[in-house]
Design a protein around this motif. Structure first.
Motif, PDB file in Angstrom:
ATOM      1  N   THR A 109      50.574 -57.645  59.623  1.00  0.00           N
ATOM      2  CA  THR A 109      51.337 -58.410  58.638  1.00  0.00           C
ATOM      3  C   THR A 109      51.185 -57.891  57.212  1.00  0.00           C
ATOM      4  OG1 THR A 109      49.499 -59.961  58.292  1.00  0.00           O
ATOM      5  CG2 THR A 109      51.101 -60.495  60.022  1.00  0.00           C
ATOM      6  N   ARG A 110      50.144 -57.080  56.998  1.00  0.00           N
ATOM      7  CA  ARG A 110      49.807 -56.591  55.649  1.00  0.00           C
ATOM      8  C   ARG A 110      49.508 -57.741  54.702  1.00  0.00           C
ATOM      9  NH1 ARG A 110      54.216 -51.629  54.871  1.00  0.00           N
ATOM     10  NH2 ARG A 110      53.602 -50.483  56.747  1.00  0.00           N
ATOM     11  N   CYS A 111      48.916 -58.786  55.268  1.00  0.00           N
ATOM     12  CA  CYS A 111      48.516 -59.949  54.484  1.00  0.00           C
ATOM     13  C   CYS A 111      47.011 -60.156  54.614  1.00  0.00           C
ATOM     14  CB  CYS A 111      49.220 -61.224  54.964  1.00  0.00           C
ATOM     15  SG  CYS A 111      51.012 -61.216  54.771  1.00  0.00           S
ATOM     16  N   ARG A 112      46.447 -60.910  53.692  1.00  0.00           N
ATOM     17  CA  ARG A 112      45.048 -61.296  53.816  1.00  0.00           C
ATOM     18  C   ARG A 112      44.934 -62.350  54.923  1.00  0.00           C
ATOM     19  NH1 ARG A 112      42.326 -63.643  48.546  1.00  0.00           N
ATOM     20  NH2 ARG A 112      43.855 -65.285  48.977  1.00  0.00           N
ATOM     21  N   ALA A 113      44.078 -62.078  55.888  1.00  0.00           N
ATOM     22  CA  ALA A 113      43.898 -62.978  57.032  1.00  0.00           C
ATOM     23  C   ALA A 113      42.510 -63.603  56.968  1.00  0.00           C
ATOM     24  CB  ALA A 113      44.078 -62.223  58.343  1.00  0.00           C
ATOM     25  N   ARG A 114      42.451 -64.901  57.242  1.00  0.00           N
ATOM     26  CA  ARG A 114      41.176 -65.625  57.237  1.00  0.00           C
ATOM     27  C   ARG A 114      41.012 -66.402  58.533  1.00  0.00           C
ATOM     28  NH1 ARG A 114      42.074 -68.296  51.351  1.00  0.00           N
ATOM     29  NH2 ARG A 114      41.066 -66.726  50.043  1.00  0.00           N
ATOM     30  N   LEU A 115      39.761 -66.571  58.933  1.00  0.00           N
ATOM     31  CA  LEU A 115      39.418 -67.521  59.992  1.00  0.00           C
ATOM     32  C   LEU A 115      38.353 -68.436  59.429  1.00  0.00           C
ATOM     33  CD1 LEU A 115      39.020 -67.323  63.733  1.00  0.00           C
ATOM     34  CD2 LEU A 115      36.985 -67.988  62.426  1.00  0.00           C
ATOM     35  N   TYR A 146      34.235 -69.345  56.053  1.00  0.00           N
ATOM     36  CA  TYR A 146      35.283 -68.432  56.518  1.00  0.00           C
ATOM     37  C   TYR A 146      34.859 -66.976  56.470  1.00  0.00           C
ATOM     38  CZ  TYR A 146      36.179 -67.073  51.653  1.00  0.00           C
ATOM     39  OH  TYR A 146      36.051 -66.570  50.380  1.00  0.00           O
ATOM     40  N   ILE A 147      35.586 -66.177  57.247  1.00  0.00           N
ATOM     41  CA  ILE A 147      35.550 -64.723  57.144  1.00  0.00           C
ATOM     42  C   ILE A 147      36.977 -64.275  56.875  1.00  0.00           C
ATOM     43  CG2 ILE A 147      33.535 -64.403  58.615  1.00  0.00           C
ATOM     44  CD1 ILE A 147      35.403 -63.725  60.915  1.00  0.00           C
ATOM     45  N   GLU A 148      37.147 -63.096  56.278  1.00  0.00           N
ATOM     46  CA  GLU A 148      38.493 -62.661  55.964  1.00  0.00           C
ATOM     47  C   GLU A 148      38.623 -61.154  56.041  1.00  0.00           C
ATOM     48  OE1 GLU A 148      39.554 -63.922  52.039  1.00  0.00           O
ATOM     49  OE2 GLU A 148      38.422 -62.322  51.067  1.00  0.00           O
ATOM     50  N   LYS A 149      39.870 -60.716  56.233  1.00  0.00           N
ATOM     51  CA  LYS A 149      40.197 -59.286  56.245  1.00  0.00           C
ATOM     52  C   LYS A 149      41.364 -59.080  55.291  1.00  0.00           C
ATOM     53  CE  LYS A 149      40.378 -54.940  57.561  1.00  0.00           C
ATOM     54  NZ  LYS A 149      41.242 -54.497  56.422  1.00  0.00           N
ATOM     55  N   ALA A 150      41.120 -58.303  54.242  1.00  0.00           N
ATOM     56  CA  ALA A 150      42.180 -57.944  53.313  1.00  0.00           C
ATOM     57  C   ALA A 150      42.867 -56.676  53.800  1.00  0.00           C
ATOM     58  CB  ALA A 150      41.601 -57.725  51.914  1.00  0.00           C
ATOM     59  N   PRO A 151      44.132 -56.478  53.482  1.00  0.00           N
ATOM     60  CA  PRO A 151      44.804 -55.236  53.876  1.00  0.00           C
ATOM     61  C   PRO A 151      44.039 -54.024  53.335  1.00  0.00           C
ATOM     62  CG  PRO A 151      46.396 -56.833  53.051  1.00  0.00           C
ATOM     63  CD  PRO A 151      45.040 -57.391  52.758  1.00  0.00           C
ATOM     64  N   GLN A 179      41.216 -50.577  54.246  1.00  0.00           N
ATOM     65  CA  GLN A 179      40.183 -50.024  55.114  1.00  0.00           C
ATOM     66  C   GLN A 179      38.883 -50.815  55.129  1.00  0.00           C
ATOM     67  OE1 GLN A 179      40.791 -47.418  57.179  1.00  0.00           O
ATOM     68  NE2 GLN A 179      42.891 -47.625  56.397  1.00  0.00           N
ATOM     69  N   ARG A 180      38.707 -51.748  54.218  1.00  0.00           N
ATOM     70  CA  ARG A 180      37.443 -52.483  54.175  1.00  0.00           C
ATOM     71  C   ARG A 180      37.295 -53.355  55.410  1.00  0.00           C
ATOM     72  NH1 ARG A 180      36.135 -55.171  48.477  1.00  0.00           N
ATOM     73  NH2 ARG A 180      34.148 -55.384  49.606  1.00  0.00           N
ATOM     74  N   PRO A 181      36.072 -53.455  55.958  1.00  0.00           N
ATOM     75  CA  PRO A 181      35.876 -54.244  57.178  1.00  0.00           C
ATOM     76  C   PRO A 181      35.987 -55.735  56.920  1.00  0.00           C
ATOM     77  CG  PRO A 181      33.774 -53.447  56.354  1.00  0.00           C
ATOM     78  CD  PRO A 181      34.835 -52.788  55.517  1.00  0.00           C
ATOM     79  N   VAL A 182      36.019 -56.488  58.002  1.00  0.00           N
ATOM     80  CA  VAL A 182      36.061 -57.948  57.905  1.00  0.00           C
ATOM     81  C   VAL A 182      34.753 -58.444  57.295  1.00  0.00           C
ATOM     82  CG1 VAL A 182      36.287 -60.090  59.222  1.00  0.00           C
ATOM     83  CG2 VAL A 182      37.559 -58.055  59.924  1.00  0.00           C
ATOM     84  N   SER A 183      34.851 -59.428  56.417  1.00  0.00           N
ATOM     85  CA  SER A 183      33.652 -59.999  55.810  1.00  0.00           C
ATOM     86  C   SER A 183      32.869 -60.794  56.859  1.00  0.00           C
ATOM     87  CB  SER A 183      34.030 -60.901  54.634  1.00  0.00           C
ATOM     88  OG  SER A 183      34.768 -62.032  55.085  1.00  0.00           O
ATOM     89  N   ALA A 204      36.526 -63.009  66.573  1.00  0.00           N
ATOM     90  CA  ALA A 204      37.407 -63.256  65.430  1.00  0.00           C
ATOM     91  C   ALA A 204      37.637 -62.030  64.556  1.00  0.00           C
ATOM     92  CB  ALA A 204      36.856 -64.407  64.594  1.00  0.00           C
ATOM     93  N   PRO A 205      36.609 -61.211  64.254  1.00  0.00           N
ATOM     94  CA  PRO A 205      36.876 -60.037  63.407  1.00  0.00           C
ATOM     95  C   PRO A 205      37.933 -59.101  63.979  1.00  0.00           C
ATOM     96  CG  PRO A 205      34.524 -60.467  63.485  1.00  0.00           C
ATOM     97  CD  PRO A 205      35.155 -61.372  64.502  1.00  0.00           C
ATOM     98  N   CYS A 206      37.934 -58.921  65.297  1.00  0.00           N
ATOM     99  CA  CYS A 206      38.947 -58.057  65.912  1.00  0.00           C
ATOM    100  C   CYS A 206      40.345 -58.633  65.720  1.00  0.00           C
ATOM    101  CB  CYS A 206      38.652 -57.888  67.402  1.00  0.00           C
ATOM    102  SG  CYS A 206      37.042 -57.179  67.779  1.00  0.00           S
ATOM    103  N   VAL A 207      40.462 -59.941  65.901  1.00  0.00           N
ATOM    104  CA  VAL A 207      41.762 -60.597  65.752  1.00  0.00           C
ATOM    105  C   VAL A 207      42.249 -60.496  64.312  1.00  0.00           C
ATOM    106  CG1 VAL A 207      42.972 -62.803  65.917  1.00  0.00           C
ATOM    107  CG2 VAL A 207      41.324 -62.165  67.675  1.00  0.00           C
ATOM    108  N   LEU A 208      41.341 -60.710  63.351  1.00  0.00           N
ATOM    109  CA  LEU A 208      41.741 -60.630  61.949  1.00  0.00           C
ATOM    110  C   LEU A 208      42.154 -59.217  61.563  1.00  0.00           C
ATOM    111  CD1 LEU A 208      39.168 -62.910  60.074  1.00  0.00           C
ATOM    112  CD2 LEU A 208      41.441 -63.482  60.953  1.00  0.00           C
TER     113      LEU A 208
END
Length: 279
Positions: free
Chosen positions: A89-95, A105-110, A112-116, A78-82
């Motif tokens: 998309t330059r959007c905040r993505a969550r799984l 959930y985990i999330e990736k904000a636009p 350089q910060r890694p996926v939570s 999931a982190p790779c996909v997010l």
């Protein structure tokens, strides 16, 4: 620095898992140095940390050594996909996954910060979020009714609190495989989510993108979200993923922006989203 990182990675030829103390001893490094470098390698998922606090080779390293083996888990893939989805998309993505009527959930904000990471503190309510509705739409009826009985708390003036309206929204999501919320959890923030299916065909997770304006942003993100959710579903089922790379996501987004229908898994997604929005 390269030699120190190499020494840490080479310790895993001595076994599949090691504690931090073992890594420092085998690599010939001070504990503080080993801790700093293993933490950084774990943030990039080259190493995974187990529940016992040990380290093991992460999925990217294992994929270098072999193309065979068991399908990856959600936590691994999931982190790779997010990352790909957020970058495209330059959007905040969550799984998210259902956990006691809440969404872990985990999330990736636009940026350089890694996926939570999945943590007990990172939870969302299910009923006012798109990721929660995508999960509840395919959950057992008892789970939905327990959510309603617990109360559909109004987080904003737009939160759906009527049990009948909530059930209708879930029915539309089951039909379209798209969940949409508008300003229901946070004012000014909308969500679009799609389910992720596991090897047995059951929904095991959902992927959500957060946007500001459904009217202008919905169509461009739909193709990318559809590709991401279906690609992850194929990978969890042990099938080769053909469209998870950033290039494929970007290409599908470009097609959506200029109005060319996307072929393959994402075809029909914009129409499905319009049905969900009307609901």
């Amino acid at each position: 620095m390269t030699s120190k990182i190499t020494a840490i990675l080479m310790t895993f030829t001595e076994g599949s898992e090691h504690s931090l103390t073992e890594i420092a001893r085998l690599a010939g490094l001070p504990i503080s140095t080993a801790h700093r470098l293993t933490s950084e390698l774990a943030s990039w998922r080259l190493l995974d940390r187990t529940e016992q606090g040990h380290y093991r080779a992460g999925l990217p390293l294992r994929m270098i050594g072999t193309r065979d083996g068991c399908p990856p888990s959600i936590q691994e893939r999931a982190p790779c996909v997010l990352e790909d989805l957020s970058a495209a998309t330059r959007c905040r993505a969550r799984l998210g996954v259902l956990n006691d009527l809440e969404v872990a959930y985990i999330e990736k904000a636009p940026g350089q910060r890694p996926v939570s990471a999945f943590t007990p503190a990172a939870t969302l309510p299910a009923h006012p979020t798109a990721v929660g509705r995508a999960l509840l739409a395919f959950a057992p009826v008892s789970t939905v009714e327990m959510t309603i009985m617990r109360g559909l708390r109004p987080y904003t003036t737009h939160t759906v609190t009527s049990p009948d309206r909530f059930r209708r929204a879930l029915a539309v999501t089951r039909l379209t495989r798209v969940a949409v919320t508008r300003w229901e959890l946070e004012a000014g923030t909308c969500g679009v989510a799609m389910p992720v299916f596991g090897p047995g065909g059951d929904v095991v997770a959902a992927i959500e993108l957060c946007v500001r304006d459904l009217g202008h942003e919905l169509q461009p993100i739909m193709a990318a979200l559809s590709i991401a959710s279906r690609s992850l579903s194929r990978e969890l089922a042990g099938q080769p993923s053909t469209a998870v790379a950033v290039a494929a996501v970007a290409e599908s987004m470009a097609s959506a922006v200029i109005g060319i229908p996307v072929s393959g898994p994402a075809a029909g997604a914009p129409q499905a989203s319009r049905e969900a929005v009307r609901a």
